[in-house]
Design a protein around this motif. Structure first.
Motif, PDB file in Angstrom:
ATOM      1  N   SER A  98       0.818  -1.214   0.000  1.00 14.32           N
ATOM      2  CA  SER A  98       0.000   0.000   0.000  1.00 14.32           C
ATOM      3  C   SER A  98       0.850   1.261   0.000  1.00 14.32           C
ATOM      4  O   SER A  98       0.409   2.314  -0.469  1.00 14.32           O
ATOM      5  CB  SER A  98      -0.941   0.005   1.211  1.00 14.32           C
ATOM      6  OG  SER A  98      -0.213  -0.111   2.413  1.00 14.32           O
ATOM      7  N   GLY A  99       2.074   1.181   0.541  1.00 14.30           N
ATOM      8  CA  GLY A  99       2.947   2.357   0.607  1.00 14.30           C
ATOM      9  C   GLY A  99       3.970   2.413  -0.497  1.00 14.30           C
ATOM     10  O   GLY A  99       4.785   3.334  -0.550  1.00 14.30           O
ATOM     11  N   TYR A 100       3.953   1.416  -1.399  1.00 14.42           N
ATOM     12  CA  TYR A 100       4.832   1.368  -2.564  1.00 14.42           C
ATOM     13  C   TYR A 100       6.305   1.345  -2.168  1.00 14.42           C
ATOM     14  O   TYR A 100       7.146   2.035  -2.747  1.00 14.42           O
ATOM     15  CB  TYR A 100       4.523   2.530  -3.512  1.00 14.42           C
ATOM     16  CG  TYR A 100       3.041   2.647  -3.782  1.00 14.42           C
ATOM     17  CD1 TYR A 100       2.333   1.601  -4.383  1.00 14.42           C
ATOM     18  CD2 TYR A 100       2.314   3.772  -3.374  1.00 14.42           C
ATOM     19  CE1 TYR A 100       0.962   1.679  -4.590  1.00 14.42           C
ATOM     20  CE2 TYR A 100       0.943   3.855  -3.585  1.00 14.42           C
ATOM     21  CZ  TYR A 100       0.281   2.813  -4.182  1.00 14.42           C
ATOM     22  OH  TYR A 100      -1.068   2.875  -4.385  1.00 14.42           O
ATOM     23  N   THR A 101       6.605   0.516  -1.172  1.00 15.25           N
ATOM     24  CA  THR A 101       7.983   0.342  -0.720  1.00 15.25           C
ATOM     25  C   THR A 101       8.420  -1.115  -0.862  1.00 15.25           C
ATOM     26  O   THR A 101       9.279  -1.589  -0.128  1.00 15.25           O
ATOM     27  CB  THR A 101       8.137   0.789   0.742  1.00 15.25           C
ATOM     28  OG1 THR A 101       7.225   0.045   1.565  1.00 15.25           O
ATOM     29  CG2 THR A 101       7.863   2.278   0.889  1.00 15.25           C
ATOM     30  N   LEU A 102       7.821  -1.826  -1.803  1.00 15.41           N
ATOM     31  CA  LEU A 102       8.165  -3.223  -2.019  1.00 15.41           C
ATOM     32  C   LEU A 102       9.638  -3.384  -2.371  1.00 15.41           C
ATOM     33  O   LEU A 102      10.217  -2.546  -3.070  1.00 15.41           O
ATOM     34  CB  LEU A 102       7.325  -3.799  -3.157  1.00 15.41           C
ATOM     35  CG  LEU A 102       5.955  -4.398  -2.822  1.00 15.41           C
ATOM     36  CD1 LEU A 102       5.253  -4.815  -4.104  1.00 15.41           C
ATOM     37  CD2 LEU A 102       6.085  -5.576  -1.883  1.00 15.41           C
ATOM     38  N   THR A 103      10.223  -4.471  -1.907  1.00 16.11           N
ATOM     39  CA  THR A 103      11.558  -4.870  -2.321  1.00 16.11           C
ATOM     40  C   THR A 103      11.509  -6.317  -2.783  1.00 16.11           C
ATOM     41  O   THR A 103      10.530  -7.033  -2.547  1.00 16.11           O
ATOM     42  CB  THR A 103      12.570  -4.746  -1.161  1.00 16.11           C
ATOM     43  OG1 THR A 103      12.298  -5.759  -0.185  1.00 16.11           O
ATOM     44  CG2 THR A 103      12.507  -3.368  -0.515  1.00 16.11           C
ATOM     45  N   SER A 104      12.586  -6.749  -3.400  1.00  9.46           N
ATOM     46  CA  SER A 104      12.636  -8.113  -3.908  1.00  9.46           C
ATOM     47  C   SER A 104      12.664  -9.152  -2.793  1.00  9.46           C
ATOM     48  O   SER A 104      12.459 -10.331  -3.042  1.00  9.46           O
ATOM     49  CB  SER A 104      13.862  -8.299  -4.805  1.00  9.46           C
ATOM     50  OG  SER A 104      15.050  -8.092  -4.063  1.00  9.46           O
ATOM     51  N   GLN A 105      12.908  -8.701  -1.559  1.00  7.25           N
ATOM     52  CA  GLN A 105      12.947  -9.639  -0.440  1.00  7.25           C
ATOM     53  C   GLN A 105      11.611  -9.750   0.285  1.00  7.25           C
ATOM     54  O   GLN A 105      11.513 -10.475   1.285  1.00  7.25           O
ATOM     55  CB  GLN A 105      14.046  -9.226   0.540  1.00  7.25           C
ATOM     56  CG  GLN A 105      15.435  -9.262  -0.079  1.00  7.25           C
ATOM     57  CD  GLN A 105      16.536  -9.047   0.937  1.00  7.25           C
ATOM     58  OE1 GLN A 105      16.557  -9.681   1.983  1.00  7.25           O
ATOM     59  NE2 GLN A 105      17.455  -8.149   0.630  1.00  7.25           N
ATOM     60  N   ASN A 106      10.595  -9.056  -0.189  1.00  9.15           N
ATOM     61  CA  ASN A 106       9.281  -9.173   0.431  1.00  9.15           C
ATOM     62  C   ASN A 106       8.742 -10.584   0.202  1.00  9.15           C
ATOM     63  O   ASN A 106       8.576 -11.009  -0.948  1.00  9.15           O
ATOM     64  CB  ASN A 106       8.321  -8.140  -0.163  1.00  9.15           C
ATOM     65  CG  ASN A 106       7.012  -8.053   0.602  1.00  9.15           C
ATOM     66  OD1 ASN A 106       6.271  -9.022   0.676  1.00  9.15           O
ATOM     67  ND2 ASN A 106       6.728  -6.886   1.155  1.00  9.15           N
ATOM     68  N   TYR A 447       5.543  -5.265  -9.815  1.00  7.62           N
ATOM     69  CA  TYR A 447       6.139  -5.768  -8.583  1.00  7.62           C
ATOM     70  C   TYR A 447       7.562  -6.283  -8.861  1.00  7.62           C
ATOM     71  O   TYR A 447       7.876  -6.688  -9.991  1.00  7.62           O
ATOM     72  CB  TYR A 447       5.297  -6.904  -8.009  1.00  7.62           C
ATOM     73  CG  TYR A 447       3.950  -6.496  -7.460  1.00  7.62           C
ATOM     74  CD1 TYR A 447       3.645  -5.159  -7.166  1.00  7.62           C
ATOM     75  CD2 TYR A 447       2.961  -7.454  -7.227  1.00  7.62           C
ATOM     76  CE1 TYR A 447       2.404  -4.811  -6.658  1.00  7.62           C
ATOM     77  CE2 TYR A 447       1.714  -7.108  -6.716  1.00  7.62           C
ATOM     78  CZ  TYR A 447       1.446  -5.784  -6.442  1.00  7.62           C
ATOM     79  OH  TYR A 447       0.220  -5.430  -5.927  1.00  7.62           O
ATOM     80  N   PRO A 448       8.411  -6.328  -7.845  1.00  6.48           N
ATOM     81  CA  PRO A 448       9.771  -6.833  -8.042  1.00  6.48           C
ATOM     82  C   PRO A 448       9.817  -8.362  -8.123  1.00  6.48           C
ATOM     83  O   PRO A 448       9.043  -9.052  -7.464  1.00  6.48           O
ATOM     84  CB  PRO A 448      10.519  -6.334  -6.806  1.00  6.48           C
ATOM     85  CG  PRO A 448       9.458  -6.224  -5.748  1.00  6.48           C
ATOM     86  CD  PRO A 448       8.210  -5.792  -6.467  1.00  6.48           C
ATOM     87  N   ILE A 449      10.737  -8.868  -8.949  1.00  4.97           N
ATOM     88  CA  ILE A 449      10.989 -10.308  -8.992  1.00  4.97           C
ATOM     89  C   ILE A 449      11.571 -10.717  -7.635  1.00  4.97           C
ATOM     90  O   ILE A 449      12.449 -10.046  -7.095  1.00  4.97           O
ATOM     91  CB  ILE A 449      11.993 -10.644 -10.114  1.00  4.97           C
ATOM     92  CG1 ILE A 449      11.488 -10.121 -11.460  1.00  4.97           C
ATOM     93  CG2 ILE A 449      12.237 -12.152 -10.171  1.00  4.97           C
ATOM     94  CD1 ILE A 449      10.196 -10.714 -11.929  1.00  4.97           C
ATOM     95  N   PRO A 450      11.111 -11.819  -7.035  1.00  4.57           N
ATOM     96  CA  PRO A 450      11.596 -12.204  -5.705  1.00  4.57           C
ATOM     97  C   PRO A 450      13.112 -12.396  -5.661  1.00  4.57           C
ATOM     98  O   PRO A 450      13.731 -12.892  -6.604  1.00  4.57           O
ATOM     99  CB  PRO A 450      10.860 -13.527  -5.436  1.00  4.57           C
ATOM    100  CG  PRO A 450       9.634 -13.448  -6.272  1.00  4.57           C
ATOM    101  CD  PRO A 450      10.036 -12.708  -7.507  1.00  4.57           C
ATOM    102  N   TYR A 451      13.681 -12.011  -4.544  1.00  4.43           N
ATOM    103  CA  TYR A 451      15.130 -12.084  -4.347  1.00  4.43           C
ATOM    104  C   TYR A 451      15.641 -13.518  -4.491  1.00  4.43           C
ATOM    105  O   TYR A 451      16.728 -13.745  -5.031  1.00  4.43           O
ATOM    106  CB  TYR A 451      15.479 -11.539  -2.959  1.00  4.43           C
ATOM    107  CG  TYR A 451      16.945 -11.631  -2.617  1.00  4.43           C
ATOM    108  CD1 TYR A 451      17.869 -10.771  -3.207  1.00  4.43           C
ATOM    109  CD2 TYR A 451      17.399 -12.577  -1.694  1.00  4.43           C
ATOM    110  CE1 TYR A 451      19.217 -10.848  -2.892  1.00  4.43           C
ATOM    111  CE2 TYR A 451      18.748 -12.671  -1.384  1.00  4.43           C
ATOM    112  CZ  TYR A 451      19.649 -11.800  -1.982  1.00  4.43           C
ATOM    113  OH  TYR A 451      20.982 -11.891  -1.668  1.00  4.43           O
ATOM    114  N   ALA A 452      14.899 -14.490  -3.996  1.00  8.79           N
ATOM    115  CA  ALA A 452      15.347 -15.882  -4.068  1.00  8.79           C
ATOM    116  C   ALA A 452      15.562 -16.321  -5.507  1.00  8.79           C
ATOM    117  O   ALA A 452      16.510 -17.052  -5.808  1.00  8.79           O
ATOM    118  CB  ALA A 452      14.329 -16.796  -3.387  1.00  8.79           C
ATOM    119  N   ASP A 453      14.708 -15.871  -6.415  1.00  9.73           N
ATOM    120  CA  ASP A 453      14.877 -16.212  -7.826  1.00  9.73           C
ATOM    121  C   ASP A 453      16.093 -15.515  -8.410  1.00  9.73           C
ATOM    122  O   ASP A 453      16.839 -16.094  -9.201  1.00  9.73           O
ATOM    123  CB  ASP A 453      13.618 -15.833  -8.605  1.00  9.73           C
ATOM    124  CG  ASP A 453      12.414 -16.674  -8.210  1.00  9.73           C
ATOM    125  OD1 ASP A 453      12.146 -17.667  -8.903  1.00  9.73           O
ATOM    126  OD2 ASP A 453      11.765 -16.345  -7.202  1.00  9.73           O
TER     127      ASP A 453
END
Length: 466
Positions: A98-106, A447-453
């Motif tokens: 909701s706050g647009y602070t997504l990271t790939s580690q979410n 959205y960001p691609i997940p960090y694990a990938d």
């Protein structure tokens, strides 16, 4: 409809050409699919093969994958990204949407992206095994293949709308899949249309039944494929094809709008085109578990934003029937389209994936773009009058599109991320959300691609800005 069968080789030539152009794109890491029983045993009879496909739905709805993209994830996370929902208490993982602070580690991105590809691999496995399973009847083979094509098209639809350019994975060869480039979203849409047209051909008109599902709408049929095709064509601005597919569903006598709004999301709803049957414990739907407080004195976790509340017209029954009220120092409205949180006897609500109201609004939007304002207004009025509102009269196309956008907002709030995807596809995300949320960031549209990938495969390119 759409790309004719005899033109599909040409479409694949386009796909191959675009793949070569995109060869410099980065890679995805995909693990081998899980094999629980041997292929010979799994496809040794119609019944066994059906169990494999039923296992796909069970995986989608299992408790281990709660809040994946097909089991509450779209309604929650995309609802937070749009102006549908807000939390009543801080949560760093979900506040990032909701706050647009997504990271790939979410970790929630994993439930959308990585699990999405897991479902695709399950579909690919079915598609590879069914054609060579000599023991199967042609009717069972076609029906099950149709289901696999449909589910793969559905997953790719959400993946491309959430993440943009994607690796196109159409086999279970994980060594090849680990070297797949990200292809432009336009190519992914061609694959989605290809899959859904195959599904539409292969699936039966009637719903496939299995044991206790007789008479229920928990296995996709031809109308289910048409419903998603109508949406895909709308998103691709292919107005005539969108109206054509939507009309095919609307004219089907198996479906009609429920006049009682409280019946729309029941498992027996005549408005339902396709539902996912819950399989976990006593839970009916993840949406009900997420949105409905466990008691009258319990503060809801997710509530409607003030912007959404103010969008309802006076007398709109959707506000009174599809929201609940919690009061302490102030009144908070929470989504209550689904009413049943837990049940030990029977599941009166299933996860409604497609319903007839959307087809009317798809056709209305397509007709408005084609200049048929009379037909578009008639479709909109079917939804407005069901909600207890007066119909709209003749108006110009631009104003009609604004009305349709408003109807989609108040009809589909907290439902499959429809508002988030609508804002993006119509180019309104920045304009509307910037004025409502001071933290708006244009990069958030993907959205960001997940960090694990990314960690597993250093050649996998991240979306810009992350």
């Amino acid at each position: 409809m759409g790309i004719p069968i005899n033109n599909r080789p040409k479409m694949w030539m386009i796909l191959i050409a675009m793949m070569s152009l995109a060869a410099c794109r980065k890679l995805i890491s995909v693990s081998p699919p899980r094999d629980q029983i041997s292929a010979n045993e799994a496809y040794s009879s119609d019944k066994n093969a059906e169990q494999v496909v039923l296992g796909l739905y069970n995986d989608i709805m299992s408790g281990n994958n709660q809040k994946n993209m097909l089991n509450g994830g779209m309604s929650l996370f995309a609802g937070l990204s749009a102006d549908d929902l807000t939390r009543t208490s801080p949560n760093s993982v979900e506040d990032a949407f909701s706050g647009y602070t997504l990271t790939s580690q979410n970790p929630s991105c994993n439930g959308l992206y990585t699990i999405g590809y897991h479902f695709i691999l399950e579909c690919n496995d079915v598609m590879e095994k069914l054609p060579v399973a000599a023991a199967l009847s042609d009717s069972a083979r076609n029906e099950l293949l149709g289901e696999a094509f449909f589910v793969r098209g559905l997953v790719y639809f959400y993946l491309v709308n959430l993440f943009g350019d994607l690796p196109l994975v159409t086999s279970t060869n994980y060594e090849v899949n680990n070297l797949k480039p990200r292809l432009p979203a336009e190519i992914i849409y061609l694959q989605i249309i290809f899959d859904l047209q195959h599904a539409e051909q292969l699936l039966p008109d009637m719903y496939i039944t299995h044991g206790t599902t007789d008479g229920e709408r928990v296995r996709p049929n031809k109308a289910t494929a048409r419903a998603l095709l109508a949406r895909v064509y709308l998103y691709q601005q292919q107005w005539e094809l969108a109206a054509q597919e939507a009309s095919a569903v609307i004219s089907d006598p198996a479906y009609h709008l429920e006049t009682d709004l409280d019946k729309v999301f029941q498992s027996s709803s005549n408005e339902a085109i396709w539902e996912l049957q819950p399989v976990y414990g006593n839970t009916c739907t993840v949406e009900a578990s997420l949105f409905i407080p466990s008691g009258a004195a319990v503060r809801p976790t997710y509530v409607l934003t003030s912007w959404l509340q103010n969008s309802f017209e006076p007398g709109d029954r959707r506000l009174s029937n599809w929201t609940g009220v919690y009061s302490d120092t102030t009144s908070l409205l929470y989504p209550s389209k689904y009413k049943a949180v837990n049940t030990s006897s029977s599941r009166v609500e299933y996860n409604t994936v497609f319903r007839l109201a959307e087809q009317y609004l798809i056709r209305a939007e397509a007709r408005a773009h084609m200049g048929d304002t009379t037909g578009a207004a008639a479709d909109v009025n079917m939804i407005r009058q069901r909600a207890g509102l007066s119909g709209i009269g003749p108006t110009d196309g631009a104003h009609l599109l604004t009305i349709i956008g408003h109807e989609r907002q108040v009809e589909f709030f907290a439902e499959w991320g429809q508002r988030w995807l609508d804002l993006k596809r119509t180019g309104q995300a920045g304009t509307i959300l910037r004025s409502e949320k001071p933290g708006w960031d244009p990069r958030a549209e993907l959205y960001p691609i997940p960090y694990a990938d990314l960690l597993h495969d250093p050649n996998l390119m991240q979306n810009a800005g992350y």
